[in-house]
Design a protein around this motif. Sequence first.
Motif, PDB file in Angstrom:
ATOM      1  N   ALA A   1       7.298  -0.364  -1.589  1.00  0.00           N
ATOM      2  CA  ALA A   1       8.073   0.812  -1.989  1.00  0.00           C
ATOM      3  C   ALA A   1       7.179   2.063  -2.002  1.00  0.00           C
ATOM      4  CB  ALA A   1       8.698   0.587  -3.363  1.00  0.00           C
ATOM      5  N   ASP A   2       5.923   1.919  -2.443  1.00  0.00           N
ATOM      6  CA  ASP A   2       4.990   3.051  -2.451  1.00  0.00           C
ATOM      7  C   ASP A   2       4.714   3.553  -1.040  1.00  0.00           C
ATOM      8  OD1 ASP A   2       4.731   3.218  -5.161  1.00  0.00           O
ATOM      9  OD2 ASP A   2       2.799   2.162  -5.263  1.00  0.00           O
ATOM     10  N   GLU A   3       4.525   2.614  -0.111  1.00  0.00           N
ATOM     11  CA  GLU A   3       4.263   3.004   1.277  1.00  0.00           C
ATOM     12  C   GLU A   3       5.465   3.729   1.873  1.00  0.00           C
ATOM     13  OE1 GLU A   3       1.157  -0.490   2.669  1.00  0.00           O
ATOM     14  OE2 GLU A   3       3.323  -0.912   2.719  1.00  0.00           O
ATOM     15  N   ILE A   4       6.654   3.232   1.594  1.00  0.00           N
ATOM     16  CA  ILE A   4       7.878   3.879   2.087  1.00  0.00           C
ATOM     17  C   ILE A   4       8.011   5.273   1.477  1.00  0.00           C
ATOM     18  CG2 ILE A   4      10.407   3.780   2.055  1.00  0.00           C
ATOM     19  CD1 ILE A   4      10.118   0.686   2.189  1.00  0.00           C
TER      20      ILE A   4
ATOM     21  N   ALA B   1       5.705  12.416   3.344  1.00  0.00           N
ATOM     22  CA  ALA B   1       4.957  12.984   4.470  1.00  0.00           C
ATOM     23  C   ALA B   1       5.916  13.543   5.524  1.00  0.00           C
ATOM     24  CB  ALA B   1       4.044  11.934   5.089  1.00  0.00           C
ATOM     25  N   GLU B   2       6.990  12.832   5.800  1.00  0.00           N
ATOM     26  CA  GLU B   2       7.982  13.301   6.777  1.00  0.00           C
ATOM     27  C   GLU B   2       8.679  14.563   6.285  1.00  0.00           C
ATOM     28  OE1 GLU B   2      10.296  13.318  10.325  1.00  0.00           O
ATOM     29  OE2 GLU B   2       8.334  12.530   9.786  1.00  0.00           O
TER      30      GLU B   2
END
Length: 140
Positions: free
Chosen positions: A19-22, A28-29
């Motif tokens: 979830a953190d990576e997502i 960032a996007e």
Amino acid sequence: MASNIASAAMWAAVFTPTADEIAKEIVAEEARLREIEEKAYWEGWDKGCKEKVIERLRNHEEGCWLMTLNKQPIYRHLSQDDIADLIEKGELRLISLNNIKAIVAEWVDNSRPEAQDPRYLEFQKRFQADMKEGEYRIIR
């Protein structure tokens, strides 16, 4: 079969983002998209501002000179049409001085004879002081 399921589960765990990576990817996007939007906004603003300044010069609006000292044009031999031409050719650069709510022009090439005129040098010194004191934008 159980080993295939275990193997698939192991690979899914390895390649499935947390979830953190997502969340980091989404943030960032969003930042990238904001940067693109901001760039597009300022490109449009610059284009519109430059077009309006040139229009005002071509319409010979009183007081629209961009390079003045004590409210007098520095280059009396240059008409407003000449100044518009110089802007369009890229020989003059426009600068928006937000603290005094003015748009001025400066020579792109400071080695040209016109940029050595003592009145221009005084004008340049004054508007550069205004640039240091407040917000400004170089119109591209």
